[in-house]
Write a protein that holds these residues in place. Structure first.
Motif, PDB file in Angstrom:
ATOM      1  N   THR A 166      47.315 -36.898  41.264  1.00 27.88           N
ATOM      2  CA  THR A 166      48.581 -37.507  39.459  1.00 27.88           C
ATOM      3  C   THR A 166      46.831 -36.661  38.370  1.00 27.88           C
ATOM      4  O   THR A 166      45.644 -37.035  38.485  1.00 27.88           O
ATOM      5  N   ILE A 167      47.339 -36.248  37.309  1.00 25.15           N
ATOM      6  CA  ILE A 167      46.485 -35.620  36.871  1.00 25.15           C
ATOM      7  C   ILE A 167      47.307 -37.017  35.282  1.00 25.15           C
ATOM      8  O   ILE A 167      48.570 -36.134  34.789  1.00 25.15           O
ATOM      9  N   GLN A 168      47.151 -37.519  34.364  1.00 25.74           N
ATOM     10  CA  GLN A 168      47.360 -38.076  33.023  1.00 25.74           C
ATOM     11  C   GLN A 168      46.559 -37.691  32.261  1.00 25.74           C
ATOM     12  O   GLN A 168      45.313 -38.062  31.976  1.00 25.74           O
ATOM     13  N   THR A 169      47.317 -36.902  31.561  1.00 24.14           N
ATOM     14  CA  THR A 169      46.355 -36.914  29.173  1.00 24.14           C
ATOM     15  C   THR A 169      46.429 -37.227  28.786  1.00 24.14           C
ATOM     16  O   THR A 169      46.740 -38.019  28.496  1.00 24.14           O
ATOM     17  N   ALA A 170      45.279 -37.512  27.508  1.00 24.74           N
ATOM     18  CA  ALA A 170      44.810 -38.011  26.577  1.00 24.74           C
ATOM     19  C   ALA A 170      46.311 -38.169  25.080  1.00 24.74           C
ATOM     20  O   ALA A 170      47.061 -36.805  25.281  1.00 24.74           O
ATOM     21  N   GLY A 171      46.670 -39.546  24.641  1.00 22.97           N
ATOM     22  CA  GLY A 171      47.581 -39.422  23.600  1.00 22.97           C
ATOM     23  C   GLY A 171      46.362 -38.937  22.076  1.00 22.97           C
ATOM     24  O   GLY A 171      45.036 -39.290  22.538  1.00 22.97           O
ATOM     25  N   GLY A 172      47.005 -37.963  21.409  1.00 26.58           N
ATOM     26  CA  GLY A 172      46.708 -38.307  20.336  1.00 26.58           C
ATOM     27  C   GLY A 172      45.925 -39.113  19.223  1.00 26.58           C
ATOM     28  O   GLY A 172      46.950 -40.328  19.572  1.00 26.58           O
ATOM     29  N   GLY A 173      45.454 -39.166  18.651  1.00 29.33           N
ATOM     30  CA  GLY A 173      44.842 -40.174  16.665  1.00 29.33           C
ATOM     31  C   GLY A 173      45.753 -40.253  16.191  1.00 29.33           C
ATOM     32  O   GLY A 173      46.970 -39.417  16.050  1.00 29.33           O
ATOM     33  N   GLY A 174      46.108 -41.776  16.169  1.00 26.02           N
ATOM     34  CA  GLY A 174      46.585 -42.224  14.938  1.00 26.02           C
ATOM     35  C   GLY A 174      46.118 -41.534  13.524  1.00 26.02           C
ATOM     36  O   GLY A 174      44.470 -41.073  13.044  1.00 26.02           O
ATOM     37  N   TYR A 175      46.661 -41.676  12.031  1.00 27.98           N
ATOM     38  CA  TYR A 175      47.136 -41.201  11.198  1.00 27.98           C
ATOM     39  C   TYR A 175      47.066 -42.968  10.350  1.00 27.98           C
ATOM     40  O   TYR A 175      48.107 -42.694   9.723  1.00 27.98           O
ATOM     41  N   GLY A 176      45.990 -42.982   9.434  1.00 27.78           N
ATOM     42  CA  GLY A 176      46.297 -44.046   8.173  1.00 27.78           C
ATOM     43  C   GLY A 176      46.353 -45.402   9.147  1.00 27.78           C
ATOM     44  O   GLY A 176      46.461 -45.737   9.902  1.00 27.78           O
TER      45      GLY A 176
END
Length: 528
Positions: A515-525
């Motif tokens: 299984t490979i799980q990729t990271a989520g993106g950063g939030g803004y504000g």
């Protein structure tokens, strides 16, 4: 032509005519290739160049390819010598030290002659599913020198005066596991370039060589003017930012990538001299990759419609240090420099720009192209197989909108391989393929979510190489937004599950998988 200039209407006509040829070359390659990596994932790029390698037009394909191909084409032509080329010749190379990326990215270069004069070059680059080396897929994270990564090809004539050099092709294919697919993909590259050559001949019949040369020069000058104007819209200032790769391919080891950027009027300078030295692991990259990242970032931050030709980089000066992680020298291994390091170069550049132009900069994305290769010998078909795929992740949130989920970001722009194609082409079963909800960072605008894919080997044995990032570090948020959630790699063995490092290799037997799980993106504000 009246003179050496084009009016705005003529300029737009020339731009669209030449870009359409580049797009058609890329489309032909996709439609005639053999491997899912090209025909389904579209891991390829195409463009038209001047006789000296000056980039004239590109198709909108892979940002990484498009950024480095001008350097590779120029150096390949200079290395071989254009005086040795004749009508019907075709060059082949994959040498990263000439400005290429990594060995699976083979570049086919076709000179175009008109009235016995070399007037242009059509070239395309495609990622092949195997070029030899110590692991199937030729993407060994743990390689310590280029020789372990596969067959390295200097610029050589694959075709001489229209005749295929069968012995040369036999040498290439003898060193490759997936001979049938590789041969088919190389021939698809050649055929696509021939289509581009025919289209250029049609254009030359209409325009003549003088108008073609004037148009090419005018397009480059136009791109340079547009880029200067775009840079001028950024505030003047200087910023320095260091981001880190978390793994060198052999072990967890923070590797600093430092970018200093300065905007002064319509000029941009970028300095990577403080970046760490190249390493004995496959995350090094050529300086052409680094320049390609800079070209991408300036389009990202200013105007995505900036023409992609030689004029784009004219107002930009990039300094690297030879022998560093971002300007590697022989015999440094480079297979995962594209996959990992190019994405972190982008992050470092964005961090530097954020210090004086924050309203232009998005939060960090998933930070890796997240590759997986699974390969071995299939006793049912009697052939070697090599599954190669990169995975999307969470896009960083922007100052005015959420990031997208499960998408390829920054230096990659491929599609996914459909589950049905994976199960048809390889002894693999897709157990899961989904978006991992709530992995994006929170804020006024949320980062995109990562994705998860789980695969099981259905027969025989195979070698697995997986490489992602942002597993021990997080995609940073901006302006009070939170970081995205990390990625993960899990080996599913018959004796249980095992969490692996971000860059890993292991063997699997029938019934085992990954299984490979990729990271989520950063939030803004700040979240309201």
């Amino acid at each position: 032509m009246r003179d050496a200039t084009l009016n705005p209407v003529e300029l737009e006509i020339a731009r669209n005519r030449l870009e359409s040829i580049s797009e058609e070359v890329g489309t032909a390659l996709i439609q005639t290739s053999y491997s899912p990596n090209i025909k389904d994932r579209r891991d390829c790029s195409a463009g038209i160049y001047g006789p000296d390698g000056m980039l004239i037009s590109q198709a909108e394909h892979i940002p990484l390819h498009l950024g480095l191909m001008p350097t590779l084409i120029k150096n390949a032509l200079a290395s071989y010598g254009t005086e040795h080329l004749v009508d019907g010749d075709v060059l082949l190379t994959n040498n990263p030290y000439l400005g290429g990326s990594h060995l699976p990215d083979m570049c086919v270069i076709t000179p175009v002659f008109w009235q016995e004069t070399l007037v242009a070059v059509v070239a395309n680059m495609a990622h092949h599913v195997d070029v030899g080396g110590i692991t199937p897929g030729s993407m060994a994270t743990h390689a310590t020198e280029i020789f372990q990564e596969g067959l390295r090809i200097p610029p050589v004539k694959l075709f001489a005066a229209g005749e295929l050099r069968d012995e040369l092709l036999a040498v290439v294919l003898t060193n490759i596991r997936t001979q049938d697919k590789t041969r088919g993909d190389i021939m698809a590259q050649v055929a696509a370039n021939r289509l581009g050559e025919r289209r250029l001949h049609e254009l030359l019949e209409e325009w003549g060589s003088q108008r073609f040369d004037v148009s090419a020069t005018a397009l480059v000058e136009y791109a340079a003017r547009r880029t200067r104007s775009a840079i001028e819209q950024l505030p003047d200032g200087t910023g320095t930012f260091t981001d880190y790769l978390e793994h060198d391919g052999n072990q967890e080891n923070p590797l600093a990538i430092t970018a200093t950027v300065e905007v002064a009027g319509d000029r941009l300078t970028v300095d990577f001299s403080e970046t760490t030295d190249q390493v004995a692991g496959a995350v090094n990259c050529s300086w052409a990759v680094t320049e390609g990242c800079v070209a991408y970032v300036i389009k990202l931050l200013t105007d995505s419609s900036l023409p992609s030709n030689a004029g784009l980089m004219q107002p930009i000066e990039v300094t690297t240090r030879e022998g560093s992680l971002v300007a590697a020298t022989f015999p440094a291994p480079v297979s995962n420099g594209n996959i990992q390091t190019s994405q972190r170069i982008v992050d470092a550049l964005l961090g530097a720009f954020q210090q004086f132009a924050p309203e232009h900069v998005p939060a960090a994305s998933s930070g890796s192209m997240s590759i997986m290769t699974i390969g071995g010998f299939d006793h049912v078909t009697g052939q070697y197989f090599s599954y190669v795929e990169t995975y999307g992740g969470g896009q960083g949130a922007m100052p005015d909108q959420d990031g997208a989920s499960a998408v390829h970001t920054h230096m990659t722009n491929t599609r996914n391989t459909p589950c049905e194609v994976i199960e048809r082409e390889y002894p693999l079963r897709v157990e899961a393929y989904r978006i991992v909800e709530q992995t994006g960072g929170t804020g006024e605008y949320s980062g995109g979510d990562g994705l998860l894919r789980r695969l099981t080997l259905t027969r025989g044995t195979a070698q697995v190489v997986a490489g992602t990032s942002r597993v021990t570090t997080l995609p940073w948020g901006l302006a009070g937004g939170s970081a995205g959630q990390p990625g993960e790699v899990i080996r599913h063995g018959n004796d249980g599950d095992e969490t692996r490092e971000s860059m890993t290799r292991f063997d699997v037997r029938s019934g085992e998988g990954i299984t490979i799980q990729t990271a989520g993106g950063g939030g803004y504000g700040q979240q309201q």
